[in-house]
Design a protein around this motif. Structure first.
Motif, short mmCIF file in Angstrom:
data_model
loop_
_atom_site.label_atom_id
_atom_site.label_comp_id
_atom_site.label_asym_id
_atom_site.label_seq_id
_atom_site.Cartn_x
_atom_site.Cartn_y
_atom_site.Cartn_z
N SER A 103 22.54 -67.61 -71.14
CA SER A 103 22.11 -67.64 -69.75
C SER A 103 22.16 -69.07 -69.23
CB SER A 103 20.67 -67.11 -69.63
OG SER A 103 20.52 -65.85 -70.25
N PRO A 104 22.15 -69.25 -67.90
CA PRO A 104 22.01 -70.60 -67.36
C PRO A 104 20.71 -71.22 -67.88
CG PRO A 104 22.62 -69.06 -65.63
CD PRO A 104 22.30 -68.22 -66.83
N LEU A 105 20.74 -72.50 -68.16
CA LEU A 105 19.55 -73.15 -68.69
C LEU A 105 18.40 -73.05 -67.69
CD1 LEU A 105 21.03 -76.37 -70.34
CD2 LEU A 105 20.19 -74.32 -71.47
N PRO A 106 17.21 -72.71 -68.16
CA PRO A 106 16.05 -72.64 -67.26
C PRO A 106 15.76 -74.01 -66.63
CG PRO A 106 15.58 -71.61 -69.39
CD PRO A 106 16.87 -72.35 -69.55
N ASP A 107 15.04 -73.97 -65.53
CA ASP A 107 14.71 -75.19 -64.80
C ASP A 107 13.46 -75.84 -65.41
OD1 ASP A 107 14.59 -77.20 -62.95
OD2 ASP A 107 13.64 -75.98 -61.39
N CYS A 108 13.65 -76.41 -66.59
CA CYS A 108 12.56 -77.09 -67.30
C CYS A 108 13.19 -77.89 -68.43
CB CYS A 108 11.54 -76.09 -67.83
SG CYS A 108 12.19 -74.98 -69.08
N PRO A 109 12.45 -78.78 -69.07
CA PRO A 109 13.03 -79.50 -70.21
C PRO A 109 13.44 -78.53 -71.32
CG PRO A 109 11.01 -80.56 -69.47
CD PRO A 109 11.09 -79.26 -68.74
N VAL A 110 14.65 -78.68 -71.82
CA VAL A 110 15.19 -77.81 -72.88
C VAL A 110 15.72 -78.69 -74.01
CG1 VAL A 110 16.91 -76.08 -73.49
CG2 VAL A 110 15.81 -76.00 -71.23
N LEU A 111 15.10 -78.55 -75.17
CA LEU A 111 15.58 -79.26 -76.36
C LEU A 111 16.35 -78.26 -77.20
CD1 LEU A 111 15.34 -82.09 -77.67
CD2 LEU A 111 13.44 -81.20 -79.03
N HIS A 112 17.66 -78.46 -77.32
CA HIS A 112 18.55 -77.50 -78.00
C HIS A 112 19.70 -78.29 -78.61
CE1 HIS A 112 21.26 -74.16 -78.73
NE2 HIS A 112 20.34 -73.30 -78.35
N PRO A 113 20.02 -78.07 -79.88
CA PRO A 113 21.06 -78.89 -80.52
C PRO A 113 22.48 -78.56 -80.08
CG PRO A 113 20.29 -77.20 -82.03
CD PRO A 113 19.40 -77.12 -80.81
N ALA A 114 22.66 -77.47 -79.32
CA ALA A 114 24.01 -77.10 -78.90
C ALA A 114 24.10 -76.95 -77.38
CB ALA A 114 24.44 -75.81 -79.59
N ARG A 115 23.34 -77.74 -76.65
CA ARG A 115 23.47 -77.72 -75.20
C ARG A 115 24.89 -78.14 -74.80
NH1 ARG A 115 18.48 -79.81 -71.61
NH2 ARG A 115 20.24 -79.87 -70.16
#
Length: 504
Positions: A103-115
């Motif tokens: 999904s589109p990334l949510p509107d908040c800080p997202v820590l993800h190793p495969a962004r």
């Protein structure tokens, strides 16, 4: 956001998951944030009632408890609607996750190793590995400099035990950064003073000996997972947070008992799946398998699906139907990834997704046949893959098998996906005495092979049927197996963990 919440004593909730990765990550964050002075609570959804991921009822309950900051672990990146709801309820949200992004990334800080917009140098971290990165970053923010405080650093080094548990249990590749985390995490696990971890290790038979990656995968992690599978994840989380030895021992015993119960349920459900296949004329030569049944246990569906994948070498979907809803799991092999199946399943399922070889789905019971048709349409003319030939790394004679060689192999640990233990062909095997059938149900084989001046023990799990064949062998035979160090006796000794036997 997290450092500010700690400084302002704003209530923080860690929203986790019910498997080892999610539970270990949740416990680790709670431990460290409380250690840093935070007002922290945890929420882990009930696998049987709520299923995987964020849900509206849970978010409303969390907001009602005065939570101001929600941190997800091992989930959340594919829940934009739920994130929006949480923000509407007044929650600030930080996401840590490692699942494929659909999904589109949510509107908040997202820590993800495969962004896709911010690729990581190492994209294969598990959920707890991502959470650990967050904690290191938080430590520098608290210290207001590039280095965390010595006290914080010491605590983070001890927390590596949780990262090792999660990385191994989630079958993340033991290469690159994961290899470093697991190596140091197993060392932290061996020396841990954490009451919950010590009690769990003792209950799993490691009161004196250190657990290897294989021990964690097959003995420790299943005890934690069993609680979540049976809808009792709160017991596992309480154990991983427990600091009182007496209570920890009680909880560890309950987890071990839950794992025994899980095995019983699994055996019955596997038999029911095989009966369902037989009623349909068998698995057939091709295509994914979709099996659904009333009264089946959704918490065990993944294990049963994995057993069927081992047997039939194709994607398998196992669904448990209750109250008009079918919840289940999918498993596959790397050569037949699940993404195309999930893509068509989403047209009729409430939710479907996961990794390339494992995932879950929820669908209305009335649409199970529609789901089966969609999944089988992906299979098309494709079929099950034949079991791969046994790949062996080196051929040795039995006289070369000794403790020194086993210790050399051990130096390559920790082993796991991406860094498998070497598999050997061992020639010239003759018996030093009669083989023995062992195990509670006499399903395993044990023997001793003659080597120069000594005997080498071999153990073949599930290989009891070979006993009469090797006992009657008229010439030396060969075994395929792994060379390990057995430390359960009075002194370490080389041992062959047999995978297959060849008698010419």
């Amino acid at each position: 956001a997290i450092a500010r919440s700690l400084a302002e004593r704003r209530r923080i909730c860690i929203f986790g998951d019910y498997d080892v990765d999610g539970l270990a990550a949740t416990a680790m964050l709670v431990h460290v944030l409380r250690h840093a002075g935070g007002d922290v609570i945890a929420y882990v959804p009930d696998r049987l009632r709520e299923g995987y991921g964020l849900n509206a009822d849970a978010l409303r309950q969390i907001a009602a408890q005065g939570v101001k900051l929600l941190i997800t672990v091992d989930g959340g990146v594919n829940n934009p609607d739920e994130i929006a709801l949480a923000q509407g309820l007044g929650l600030e949200v930080v996401i840590t996750d490692h699942h494929p992004i659909h999904s589109p990334l949510p509107d908040c800080p997202v820590l993800h190793p495969a962004r896709p917009d911010r690729p990581s140098p190492f994209p294969e971290l598990c959920g707890a590995g991502v959470a650990y990165k967050l904690l290191w970053g938080l430590g520098t923010a608290i210290a207001r400099g590039p280095r965390v405080t010595e006290e914080y650093r010491t605590y983070l080094l001890e927390a590596l035990a949780f990262v090792a548990l999660a990385t191994i249990a989630d079958v993340a590749p033991i290469v690159g950064e994961n290899r470093v985390l697991v190596h140091h995490g197993l060392a932290a696990l061996a020396r841990t003073q954490h009451a919950g971890l010590r009690a769990l290790l003792s209950a799993c038979g490691f009161a004196r000996a250190a657990a290897t990656a294989e021990d964690v995968a097959f003995r420790v992690a299943p005890a934690i997972n069993a609680a979540g599978r049976l809808g009792r994840a709160e017991l596992a989380l309480e154990l991983l947070l427990c600091e009182e030895p007496g209570r920890a021992e009680v909880l560890a015993a309950q987890l071990v008992a839950a794992n025994r119960e899980r095995k019983t349920i699994e055996q019955g459900m596997l038999a029911a799946c095989e009966e369902a296949l037989a009623a349909r004329g068998g698995a057939g030569p091709a295509g994914a398998l979709v099996l659904a049944g009333e009264g089946w246990h959704s918490g065990v569906a993944g294990i049963v699906a994995a057993r069927l994948v081992d047997r039939y070498r194709r994607p398998v979907f196992v669904l448990a139907i209750q109250n008009g809803i079918a919840r289940g799991s999918a498993r596959s092999i790397p050569e037949l990834p699940l993404e195309p199946y999930f893509a068509v399943a989403r047209a009729c399922a409430r939710s479907a997704g996961g990794h390339s070889v494992a995932g879950g789905l929820v669908v209305e019971a009335a649409r199970v046949e529609e789901l089966r048709a969609a999944i089988e349409s992906v299979s098309g003319a494709g079929g099950a893959l034949a079991a791969p030939a046994l790949a062996l790394d080196l051929a040795l004679g039995i006289d070369a098998i000794d403790l020194a060689a086993a210790l050399e192999v051990e130096r390559l640990a920790p082993f796991g996906r991406g860094n498998e233990i070497p598999r050997l062909r061992i020639d010239g095997v003759t018996l030093a005495g009669a083989p023995r059938v062992i195990g509670r149900t006499e399903e395993h084989l044990q023997f001793h092979a003659r080597a120069t001046g000594r005997a080498v023990r071999g153990i073949f799990f599930g290989g009891a049927s070979w006993a009469r064949h090797i006992a009657g062998a008229r010439r030396p035979f060969a075994v395929a197996g792994e060379l390990t160090v057995n430390r359960h006796g009075s002194a370490p000794a080389a041992e062959i963990k047999v995978i297959d036997i060849r008698i010419d």
